[in-house]
Design a protein around this motif. Sequence first.
Motif, short mmCIF file in Angstrom:
data_model
loop_
_atom_site.label_atom_id
_atom_site.label_comp_id
_atom_site.label_asym_id
_atom_site.label_seq_id
_atom_site.Cartn_x
_atom_site.Cartn_y
_atom_site.Cartn_z
N PRO A 9 0.83 -1.21 0.00
CA PRO A 9 0.00 0.00 0.00
C PRO A 9 0.87 1.26 0.00
CG PRO A 9 -0.79 -1.57 1.63
CD PRO A 9 0.54 -2.07 1.16
N ARG A 10 0.36 2.29 -0.64
CA ARG A 10 1.13 3.52 -0.71
C ARG A 10 1.32 4.10 0.69
NH1 ARG A 10 -0.24 9.02 -1.58
NH2 ARG A 10 -2.45 8.49 -1.80
N PRO A 11 2.58 4.32 1.10
CA PRO A 11 2.81 4.89 2.44
C PRO A 11 2.16 6.27 2.58
CG PRO A 11 4.84 3.99 1.54
CD PRO A 11 3.84 4.01 0.42
N ARG A 12 1.54 6.49 3.73
CA ARG A 12 0.92 7.77 4.04
C ARG A 12 1.76 8.50 5.09
NH1 ARG A 12 -4.20 8.74 1.86
NH2 ARG A 12 -4.68 7.07 0.40
N GLN A 230 14.98 -14.65 10.51
CA GLN A 230 15.58 -13.88 9.42
C GLN A 230 16.39 -12.74 10.03
OE1 GLN A 230 13.10 -13.49 5.97
NE2 GLN A 230 13.72 -11.38 5.60
N PRO A 231 17.57 -12.47 9.50
CA PRO A 231 18.42 -11.43 10.08
C PRO A 231 17.79 -10.05 10.09
CG PRO A 231 19.73 -12.83 8.65
CD PRO A 231 18.29 -13.22 8.44
N ARG A 232 17.04 -9.70 9.05
CA ARG A 232 16.47 -8.34 8.97
C ARG A 232 15.22 -8.37 8.10
NH1 ARG A 232 20.57 -3.68 7.65
NH2 ARG A 232 21.17 -4.29 9.78
N LEU A 233 14.24 -7.55 8.48
CA LEU A 233 12.99 -7.49 7.73
C LEU A 233 12.40 -6.09 7.88
CD1 LEU A 233 10.91 -9.21 6.11
CD2 LEU A 233 9.76 -9.65 8.30
N HIS A 234 12.05 -5.47 6.77
CA HIS A 234 11.44 -4.14 6.81
C HIS A 234 9.94 -4.27 7.05
CE1 HIS A 234 10.72 0.10 5.98
NE2 HIS A 234 9.67 -0.30 5.28
N PHE A 235 9.38 -3.33 7.83
CA PHE A 235 7.95 -3.31 8.13
C PHE A 235 7.39 -1.92 7.90
CE2 PHE A 235 7.28 -7.44 9.68
CZ PHE A 235 6.04 -7.57 10.28
N ASP A 236 6.24 -1.85 7.23
CA ASP A 236 5.38 -0.67 7.23
C ASP A 236 4.23 -0.95 8.19
OD1 ASP A 236 6.91 0.45 5.22
OD2 ASP A 236 5.51 -0.09 3.61
N ILE A 237 3.95 -0.02 9.09
CA ILE A 237 2.83 -0.16 10.01
C ILE A 237 1.80 0.91 9.67
CG2 ILE A 237 2.09 -0.26 12.41
CD1 ILE A 237 5.75 -0.49 11.74
N HIS A 238 0.60 0.49 9.31
CA HIS A 238 -0.42 1.41 8.82
C HIS A 238 -1.19 2.02 9.98
CE1 HIS A 238 -0.12 -1.51 5.24
NE2 HIS A 238 0.73 -0.52 5.07
N THR A 239 -0.50 2.88 10.67
CA THR A 239 -1.10 3.58 11.80
C THR A 239 -2.06 4.66 11.29
OG1 THR A 239 0.86 4.98 11.77
CG2 THR A 239 0.84 3.18 13.35
N PRO A 240 -3.02 5.03 12.12
CA PRO A 240 -3.30 4.59 13.49
C PRO A 240 -4.16 3.34 13.50
CG PRO A 240 -4.84 6.30 12.92
CD PRO A 240 -3.92 6.14 11.72
N PRO A 241 -4.16 2.59 14.63
CA PRO A 241 -5.12 1.50 14.77
C PRO A 241 -6.54 2.05 14.84
CG PRO A 241 -4.02 1.92 16.85
CD PRO A 241 -3.34 2.78 15.83
N ARG A 242 -7.50 1.18 14.59
CA ARG A 242 -8.90 1.62 14.54
C ARG A 242 -9.77 0.66 15.34
NH1 ARG A 242 -6.68 0.95 9.93
NH2 ARG A 242 -7.95 -0.84 9.34
N ARG A 243 -10.94 1.10 15.68
CA ARG A 243 -11.91 0.19 16.24
C ARG A 243 -12.40 -0.74 15.14
NH1 ARG A 243 -15.72 4.09 20.07
NH2 ARG A 243 -14.08 4.66 21.58
N PHE A 244 -12.59 -1.99 15.51
CA PHE A 244 -13.02 -2.99 14.54
C PHE A 244 -14.53 -3.00 14.42
CE2 PHE A 244 -14.11 -7.58 13.74
CZ PHE A 244 -13.79 -7.57 12.39
N HIS A 245 -15.01 -2.81 13.18
CA HIS A 245 -16.44 -2.85 12.90
C HIS A 245 -16.66 -3.95 11.87
CE1 HIS A 245 -17.12 0.92 15.03
NE2 HIS A 245 -16.04 1.39 14.43
N PRO A 246 -17.21 -5.09 12.26
CA PRO A 246 -17.34 -6.23 11.34
C PRO A 246 -18.07 -5.90 10.05
CG PRO A 246 -17.86 -6.88 13.58
CD PRO A 246 -17.72 -5.39 13.60
N ALA A 247 -18.99 -4.97 10.07
CA ALA A 247 -19.77 -4.67 8.87
C ALA A 247 -18.97 -3.88 7.86
CB ALA A 247 -21.04 -3.91 9.25
N ARG A 248 -17.83 -3.31 8.30
CA ARG A 248 -17.03 -2.51 7.38
C ARG A 248 -15.93 -3.33 6.77
NH1 ARG A 248 -16.15 2.96 11.03
NH2 ARG A 248 -18.36 3.43 11.36
N ARG A 249 -15.36 -2.82 5.73
CA ARG A 249 -14.24 -3.49 5.09
C ARG A 249 -13.08 -3.54 6.08
NH1 ARG A 249 -10.62 -1.30 0.07
NH2 ARG A 249 -9.25 -3.10 -0.11
#
Length: 264
Positions: A9-12, A230-249
């Motif tokens: 995903p495109r970094p924000r 694995q010696p090294r791994l890059h991570f993107d974290i798509h912050t902020p976390p959100r409340r989970f709503h099952p009806a939403r995507r």
Amino acid sequence: MSFDGTPRPRPRWYHAQTDLDDFAIVSYRVDAAALARHLPEGFAPMTMGFEDGPGTLISAVAFKDRDFHFRFLPQVSIDCGQINYRAYVTAYGKPGVWFFGTDLDHPVVAIPQHLWGMPWQRDRIRIEADWDRAPARWRLDAGDAHCDASELPQPLTLLDGFADESDWLERLTHPTLGWYRRRGGRVGTYSIWHPVMRPRHLATTSARFPFFERLGLITPDTPPHSVLAQPRLHFDIHTPPRRFHPARRVGTSQARPAKRTIPQ
């Protein structure tokens, strides 16, 4: 068929990123019914067929954060050890991981713990690895948890419970959606991205994770199912976390930050 990962995903500007050093996934096979008792409504263990019967997996994922920072504040970064305790689940049919809790070896743990209402706590975490040694070694000491592992001589091809390499790479090393129980009982969610792992297969000489023992999922003498490192791994974290709503995507990383949430 090979596993090619997922599109990035495109970094924000409000996302975070980090490099994870000395990364290891220490997994245990557990009873699916025992795991299900810890999950909210609509969540179910991802069951698998092992050589001696059905079950599911949980993992302690340990690593050293290096240069963790938010993209809007790159000059402020942290380096510390971290352990995520997770299970492989579906949420209303969507695959991902359930986070029981996180240990972080840094004072910044107060932010997710007290402001985000997340199941995080501070603990001393020491991770050491020698990837050039033959065999390579990986070691964790963290409070009452420890793990000592050495690389196996042959590359990993088959892994008990999975159909092939593509299967375990996708399900065990590449979940991009996560859920957790917020303070007060509600469920939160967030997503991540990282490139396809090329892990090395290790075996433990000793391992103990009392966090899982206290949940009644393993005993002190339960052997790990696998150790992928694995010696090294890059991570993107798509912050902020959100409340989970099952009806939403679920899991769209392009959503704008919700009010009154803080990046993880």
